[in-house]
Structures are given as structure tokens and as C-alpha cells.
Design an enzyme around this catalytic site. Structure first.
Site, PDB file in Angstrom:
ATOM      1  N   ASN A   9     -11.940-127.437  -8.038  1.00  0.00           N
ATOM      2  CA  ASN A   9     -13.305-127.351  -7.513  1.00  0.00           C
ATOM      3  C   ASN A   9     -13.325-128.156  -6.220  1.00  0.00           C
ATOM      4  O   ASN A   9     -13.430-129.381  -6.242  1.00  0.00           O
ATOM      5  CB  ASN A   9     -14.278-127.924  -8.549  1.00  0.00           C
ATOM      6  N   ARG A  94     -13.286-122.716  -8.455  1.00  0.00           N
ATOM      7  CA  ARG A  94     -14.725-122.495  -8.361  1.00  0.00           C
ATOM      8  C   ARG A  94     -15.003-121.959  -6.960  1.00  0.00           C
ATOM      9  O   ARG A  94     -14.618-122.582  -5.970  1.00  0.00           O
ATOM     10  CB  ARG A  94     -15.471-123.810  -8.554  1.00  0.00           C
ATOM     11  N   ARG A 240     -30.905-131.800  -0.451  1.00  0.00           N
ATOM     12  CA  ARG A 240     -31.435-130.481  -0.050  1.00  0.00           C
ATOM     13  C   ARG A 240     -32.934-130.401  -0.326  1.00  0.00           C
ATOM     14  O   ARG A 240     -33.404-130.967  -1.308  1.00  0.00           O
ATOM     15  CB  ARG A 240     -30.717-129.374  -0.828  1.00  0.00           C
ATOM     16  N   GLU A 378     -18.101-127.021 -16.348  1.00  0.00           N
ATOM     17  CA  GLU A 378     -17.776-125.893 -15.467  1.00  0.00           C
ATOM     18  C   GLU A 378     -16.269-125.675 -15.389  1.00  0.00           C
ATOM     19  O   GLU A 378     -15.805-124.543 -15.296  1.00  0.00           O
ATOM     20  CB  GLU A 378     -18.353-126.163 -14.067  1.00  0.00           C
TER      21      GLU A 378
END
Ligand code: AMP
Length: 392
Positions: A9, A94, A240, A378
Site C-alpha cells: 500500500n 492497493r 481534506r 485492508e
């Protein structure tokens, strides 16, 4: 010698990795996981075995100039020297954006890579780094099979109405639509859910990490997400904005002289918890701070989670379970408590003691709608997909 899957990742300044071995069971077994952080500044490699014991560590000299490719090469060499009873048989990556075309994990070749390259503008913070790791590994180990696992793929089951913006058809047909992200995390939670809430059909999952989103899942399939065309939509995040009136962007361009690069920096790097608090993008710092703006940033985060919970419940026409996951969702009893208290109108009867213990169930036994804490994984999801793709 067992064949291992190396899960990668790759982010802007870090490379997280994990090793899995497929022993023929239902799921691959973990060998270890680690990361190389501070790439570009002060790179530092650590790796832990399956039980969490540190088995390797390396800090590059301060004046070393280390690229992602160098970091990856160091990792492969470390594995070859130290994990002598396994052979790396494949790498699973990923990849944040799979666009419209990739609705499942895919073996990577030059054509696939070229298509993924075209999606870089849709995920400028993540996609370039994901693809750089793939390219570096293809260069140094051209014979190694590589598999791309997408954050968008789990959301390809959204109904058309949830994918649409109210834009002219010509723009939508060019791929401007709502995709959704964090799909590998949601897919993993969907796999685990039957262990916790076997009867739950309509579930809202809150993936609250430095990137944060929420997903509505019906019978194991994603039907709506707070993230849309890019991973900047929805909840306010570490840096963000989350959802923002597009008129603000127009105003900044027309009246304040912002160009594309300045807008990108503002939306992705300077806003969210960091921008509002002026203190930090890390929830731990904000919760520990006495600064009123830090408290306001936390209020904003909780408010938007509660608001989107209502919206996702409407998309599902009801709710049978709420799940918290990722860094904040798994580790912050305070944020979970504040969200659940705002969600009592949905039938969530919060259990403070269970919450303080970390769950897994954080609602009372008789709560009409249960709330759970389920750790996400994940990397494991990527290993599962990679093993599947390799088996054809
Ligand atoms: P992730 O992106 O899933 O790794 O989550 C990272 C975020 O989790 C960090 O920004 C932290 O703010 C947050 N986090 C981790 N541990 C805690 C904690 N004990 N309390 C509050 N937030 C935490």
C-alpha cells in the site's frame, strides 16, 4: 517452501506492506506486516511478525536520498535475507481508483497499467504513488505477477441514481460520476459482519481514519458512499475538506486568484481537521488540546458523521446496524460516544461501559439497532483478492 503474497500500500511518503501465505485455508495467513515511513525525508523501516513482535528495523542515514523504488528494493532484499522459508510469488497492490472499468481485482500488464495511469487526475494524492510502486517492482522483478486491488471496486454495485451527478450527459459519459472509495475496508467489514450481526441487512459503516468516509451496505453489497468522484467528498478528514459547495471553488478562482494547483492543495492538504483547528490533523492531538478551535474541529467532524448517518439510513430506507472502523473508529471511545449519542433517534441505545472497553458491541443488549466496533484489515482483503486472481 511456501509461496507468499506481498501486499503493498504505497502512499506519498510511506509504504505499508504485509506478507501472507496461502496454506489452503479459507483465508491466507499473515506472516508479518510493517512500513517504511518518512520516504523523502527520514526513511524508517519497521516490520513485525504475526504476533506483533518487532523483527526488523532500519533507519537510513540522514543524508540518504531514498525513493519509493529504493524503499521497495530494500524491502524485497530484507524478505529474501530474512524470510528464507518463503518465496514471494506475487505482489498485491492497493490501487485507489479503478474507474468504471475495473470492478474486481485484476492482474497487471502494460495495458492495465496504461488505463490506470489515465485515472491519476481523479486521485492525485494516491494513484501516482500506487502506480509508481507497481512500475518499480515491474522494473526490478519483471517475472513477478502483480495484482491491482481497487478502492472503488466494492462500490460498483451502487444503483445508477447513486452514481449520478446532476450534470449534462456529455460530461457524465466521460466518467464524471460518483465512485466511492475505501472499498477494500468496506468489503472486509462486509465479510466479517455475519460473525457479529448475522441478521443485519441494512448496515452503515463509518471508516474514520485520516481519510474518512461512510458506506451504506445492503445484504453485503455497497449501495451508497459519502465519497464521490474523488476521495475528497463527504466527511471532513485529517486535511481534506469533505463536501464543499462547488460555488466556493468558483469564488476562489474568480475572486481570489486561485489556480488548479492552489485549489488542489487547499482541498486535499490544508483543510479538514487541520485547517479548522490550526493545531493538527491528528484526532489524538485535537482531543488532547485545550484550544477552542481544536474542539470546534472535533464538533464539525462528529456533526458531519451524524448528518451523513441520517442520509445513508435514508438511502437504505432503515438501518439494522452501525459499524465503526479504522484509526479513529477503532481507537477513539469519545468520538464513537458522541456519534452514537446523536444517533439515538435511530434506535441506537449506547452502552458507555462497553464502549470504554472497545466493544465489539457498544450498544446495550436491548438496543433496537446495535452499534459495533470492527477492526478493518485492508491488507488481508488485498491478499485474499490476489490469491483469487492468481488461481484464476
Ligand atoms: P488510519 O488512517 O485509519 O490509520 O487512522 C489514523 C488516524 O487515527 C490518526 O489520524 C489518528 O487521529 C487516529 N487515531 C489513532 N488512535 C487514536 C486514538 N486512540 N484516539 C483518537 N484517534 C486516534
Amino acid at each position: 517452501m511456501n509461496d507468499a503474497i506481498l501486499v503493498i500500500n504505497a502512499g506519498s511518503s510511506s509504504l505499508k506492506f504485509a506478507g501472507y501465505v496461502d496454506t489452503g485455508g479459507v483465508e491466507p495467513e499473515i506472516l508479518g506486516k510493517g512500513q517504511i515511513e518518512g520516504i523523502g525525508t527520514a526513511p524508517y523501516f519497521t516490520v513485525k511478525d504475526e504476533g506483533g513482535t518487532r523483527i526488523g528495523e532500519y533507519r537510513w542515514p540522514e543524508d540518504a536520498s531514498v525513493t519509493h523504488a529504493d524503499a521497495l528494493e530494500y524491502l524485497i532484499n530484507w524478505i529474501e535475507e530474512n524470510a528464507t522459508d518463503v518465496r514471494v510469488a506475487a505482489a498485491g497492490h492497493r490501487v485507489v481508483h479503478g474507474g468504471l472499468e475495473f470492478s474486481a481485482a485484476t492482474r497487471i500488464d502494460d495495458q492495465v497499467l496504461a488505463k490506470l495511469e489515465k485515472l491519476v487526475p481523479l486521485a492525485p494524492l494516491h494513484q501516482p504513488h500506487n502506480l509508481a510502486a507497481i512500475r518499480a517492482l515491474a522494473g526490478s522483478h519483471p517475472e513477478l505477477p502483480q495484482v491491482a486491488c481497487f478502492d472503488t471496486a466494492f462500490h460498483r454495485t451502487h444503483p445508477p441514481v447513486a452514481q449520478m451527478f446532476a450534470l449534462p450527459r456529455s460530461i457524465a459519459e466521460g466518467g464524471v460520476r460518483r465512485y466511492g472509495f475505501h472499498g477494500l475496508s468496506y468489503e472486509y467489514i462486509a465479510r466479517r459482519l455475519p460473525d457479529y450481526a448475522p441478521k443485519a441487512s441494512r448496515v452503515v459503516v463509518a471508516h474514520l481514519g485520516s481519510g474518512a468516509s461512510m458506506c451504506a451496505i445492503r445484504d453485503g453489497k455497497s449501495v451508497e458512499s459519502t465519497m464521490g468522484f474523488t476521495a475528497v467528498d463527504g466527511l471532513p478528514m485529517g486535511t481534506r475538506t469533505g463536501a464543499l459547495d462547488p460555488g466556493v471553488v468558483l469564488y476562489l478562482i474568480q475572486e481570489r486568484g486561485y489556480d488548479g494547483a492552489a485549489i488542489e492543495k487547499l482541498l486535499y492538504k490544508e483543510s479538514g481537521l487541520l485547517g479548522v483547528s490550526g493545531v493538527s490533523n491528528d484526532m489524538r492531538d485535537l482531543l488532547a488540546s485545550n484550544e477552542p478551535r481544536a474542539a470546534e474541529a472535533v464538533d464539525l467532524f462528529v456533526y458531519h458523521i451524524a448528518k451523513h448517518l441520517g442520509a445513508l439510513t435514508a438511502a437504505l430506507e432503515g438501518i439494522d446496524a452501525l459499524v465503526f472502523t479504522a484509526g479513529i473508529g477503532e481507537n477513539s471511545p469519545e468520538i464513537r460516544e458522541r456519534v452514537c449519542e446523536r444517533a439515538s433517534w435511530l434506535g441506537i441505545n449506547f452502552d458507555p461501559e462497553a464502549n470504554a472497553r472497545g466493544g465489539p458491541r457498544i450498544s446495550t443488549e436491548d438496543s433496537p439497532v446495535p452499534a459495533w466496533v470492527i477492526p478493518t484489515d485492508e491488507e488481508r482483503m488485498i491478499a485474499i483478492h490476489t490469491a483469487r486472481v492468481l488461481k484464476g
